[in-house]
Design a protein around this motif. Structure first.
Motif, PDB file in Angstrom:
ATOM      1  N   ILE A  13       0.823  -1.217   0.000  1.00 17.32           N
ATOM      2  CA  ILE A  13       0.000   0.000   0.000  1.00 17.32           C
ATOM      3  C   ILE A  13       0.853   1.262   0.000  1.00 17.32           C
ATOM      4  CG2 ILE A  13      -1.595   1.372   1.393  1.00 17.32           C
ATOM      5  CD1 ILE A  13      -3.185  -1.083   1.941  1.00 17.32           C
ATOM      6  N   HIS A  14       1.942   1.280   0.765  1.00 17.33           N
ATOM      7  CA  HIS A  14       2.741   2.503   0.863  1.00 17.33           C
ATOM      8  C   HIS A  14       3.278   2.924  -0.502  1.00 17.33           C
ATOM      9  CE1 HIS A  14       6.343   4.986   1.742  1.00 17.33           C
ATOM     10  NE2 HIS A  14       5.520   5.520   2.635  1.00 17.33           N
TER      11      HIS A  14
ATOM     12  N   GLU B 169       6.386  -3.338  10.219  1.00 18.65           N
ATOM     13  CA  GLU B 169       6.811  -3.090   8.843  1.00 18.65           C
ATOM     14  C   GLU B 169       6.053  -1.921   8.228  1.00 18.65           C
ATOM     15  OE1 GLU B 169       9.352  -4.448   7.146  1.00 18.65           O
ATOM     16  OE2 GLU B 169       9.822  -5.420   9.053  1.00 18.65           O
ATOM     17  N   VAL B 170       4.747  -1.868   8.478  1.00 22.14           N
ATOM     18  CA  VAL B 170       3.934  -0.773   7.936  1.00 22.14           C
ATOM     19  C   VAL B 170       4.348   0.557   8.548  1.00 22.14           C
ATOM     20  CG1 VAL B 170       1.601   0.192   7.841  1.00 22.14           C
ATOM     21  CG2 VAL B 170       1.965  -2.223   7.315  1.00 22.14           C
ATOM     22  N   GLU B 171       4.616   0.562   9.857  1.00 24.21           N
ATOM     23  CA  GLU B 171       5.032   1.796  10.527  1.00 24.21           C
ATOM     24  C   GLU B 171       6.375   2.290  10.008  1.00 24.21           C
ATOM     25  OE1 GLU B 171       4.793   1.166  14.729  1.00 24.21           O
ATOM     26  OE2 GLU B 171       2.606   0.948  14.705  1.00 24.21           O
ATOM     27  N   LYS B 172       7.277   1.368   9.663  1.00 21.38           N
ATOM     28  CA  LYS B 172       8.564   1.759   9.066  1.00 21.38           C
ATOM     29  C   LYS B 172       8.315   2.465   7.731  1.00 21.38           C
ATOM     30  CE  LYS B 172      11.512  -1.898  10.991  1.00 21.38           C
ATOM     31  NZ  LYS B 172      12.248  -3.157  10.662  1.00 21.38           N
TER      32      LYS B 172
ATOM     33  N   PHE C 235       0.543 -10.051  13.556  1.00 20.67           N
ATOM     34  CA  PHE C 235       0.000  -8.715  13.334  1.00 20.67           C
ATOM     35  C   PHE C 235       1.006  -7.661  13.800  1.00 20.67           C
ATOM     36  CE2 PHE C 235      -3.153  -5.304  14.671  1.00 20.67           C
ATOM     37  CZ  PHE C 235      -3.482  -4.929  13.383  1.00 20.67           C
ATOM     38  N   ALA C 236       1.628  -7.897  14.949  1.00 20.45           N
ATOM     39  CA  ALA C 236       2.626  -6.962  15.475  1.00 20.45           C
ATOM     40  C   ALA C 236       3.795  -6.818  14.500  1.00 20.45           C
ATOM     41  CB  ALA C 236       3.123  -7.430  16.840  1.00 20.45           C
ATOM     42  N   GLU C 237       4.208  -7.929  13.886  1.00 23.91           N
ATOM     43  CA  GLU C 237       5.276  -7.882  12.890  1.00 23.91           C
ATOM     44  C   GLU C 237       4.856  -7.043  11.684  1.00 23.91           C
ATOM     45  OE1 GLU C 237       6.302 -11.843  11.807  1.00 23.91           O
ATOM     46  OE2 GLU C 237       6.880 -12.431  13.842  1.00 23.91           O
ATOM     47  N   ASP C 238       3.624  -7.260  11.223  1.00 17.61           N
ATOM     48  CA  ASP C 238       3.117  -6.498  10.079  1.00 17.61           C
ATOM     49  C   ASP C 238       3.011  -5.011  10.414  1.00 17.61           C
ATOM     50  OD1 ASP C 238       2.931  -8.835   8.663  1.00 17.61           O
ATOM     51  OD2 ASP C 238       0.760  -9.049   8.870  1.00 17.61           O
ATOM     52  N   LEU C 239       2.546  -4.714  11.631  1.00 20.55           N
ATOM     53  CA  LEU C 239       2.435  -3.318  12.056  1.00 20.55           C
ATOM     54  C   LEU C 239       3.794  -2.629  12.046  1.00 20.55           C
ATOM     55  CD1 LEU C 239      -0.025  -3.295  15.113  1.00 20.55           C
ATOM     56  CD2 LEU C 239      -0.478  -2.592  12.765  1.00 20.55           C
TER      57      LEU C 239
END
Length: 276
Positions: free
Chosen positions: A76-77, A267-270, A261-265
């Motif tokens: 998405i980013h 990566e998305v936050e990065k 989910f925490a791992e995905d979060l």
């Protein structure tokens, strides 16, 4: 009806498109679609004559009022970097993925944003969809999205802090219970003379009937169990096994999904540079 743009015609994008068309809330001409592999979107257009095929995301954004991002979370980013300068402030941007919050989405664009998390059960106009809105979403926009969701599901508006568990139940749940149903079938086949085809037919129809009982409100889950589980009967013996064997299985399941989910979060936050 406003024009609905769908970027990404994979599993969930296609489920939404075909569910809306079968529910008659949208005409094919109301839809503009595109996909990274354009041939996939073209195949969907051929199947549903009248759908508009955009050869680029920029072309889709020019024509759509609501823009659904039906791509994987970590895609998405980069997609937003390509399209956000084309998005007008009156257009609504909607993500269908749980690791991206509405706040992260609206930080990238000027206009209103929302999250619409579907389930595979929506394909037959059933199950639940999960909705979240940004403050910039007007009442009209909220109603339009709610109507789209209502046509194929029971829409539930959720707060950000229960997004993962709600998604586990609504979106992942069908896969979890399909796995259990298959194990149920294999157990029957391995320990008795029943063949797999017959066991599968019996199990599938049992689940359909169970869903209808719950859907019509004839029984709740606890009362249904009470009705079938006669004191001292065979069902009770089976329940004893389930109680002993399942233990904390579902506790472990939710721990595992939340860890991923925490791992995905992270990566998305990065990628986005600000928290969920």
């Amino acid at each position: 009806m406003k024009k609905i743009g769908v970027i990404g015609t994979g599993n969930m994008g296609t489920i939404l498109i075909e569910a809306w068309l079968e529910a008659d809330i949208l005409e094919p001409a109301d839809l503009i679609i595109t996909n990274r592999t354009l041939s996939k979107a073209a195949a969907l257009k051929e199947k549903h004559h009248g759908i508009q095929l955009a050869t680029s995301t920029a072309e889709l954004i020019q024509k759509a009022d609501l823009i659904f991002l039906c791509v994987k979370p970590l895609q998405i980013h980069s997609l937003l970097q390509d399209i956000k300068h084309h998005i007008k402030k009156e257009q609504v941007l909607i993500s269908i993925t749980s690791p991206l919050s509405v706040a992260q989405l609206e930080a990238e664009v000027e206009g209103p944003c929302a999250r619409f998390i579907p389930s595979i059960t929506n394909r037959v106009g059933s199950g639940v969809s999960l909705l979240s809105f940004s403050e910039k979403c007007t009442d009209e926009m909220r109603k339009l999205l709610h109507d789209l969701a209502s046509s194929i599901s029971e829409p539930i508006i959720i707060e950000n802090d229960i997004t993962r568990v709600a998604s586990d139940i609504v979106s992942c749940g069908p896969a979890f219970f399909s796995f259990l149903a298959q194990a149920f079938i294999e157990g029957a086949v391995d320990t008795t003379k029943i063949d797999k085809k017959t066991a599968t037919t019996l199990t599938g129809n049992m689940l359909i009937g169970l869903g209808e009982l719950l859907g019509k409100g004839i029984y709740t889950l606890p009362t249904l169990q009470e009705k079938v589980c006669v004191k001292g009967g065979i069902t009770g013996e089976g329940i004893k096994v389930l109680e002993a064997e399942t233990g904390e299985m579902f506790h472990h399941l939710f721990h595992a999904t939340h860890e991923k989910f925490a791992e995905d979060l992270e990566e998305v936050e990065k990628q986005f540079g600000h928290p969920y």
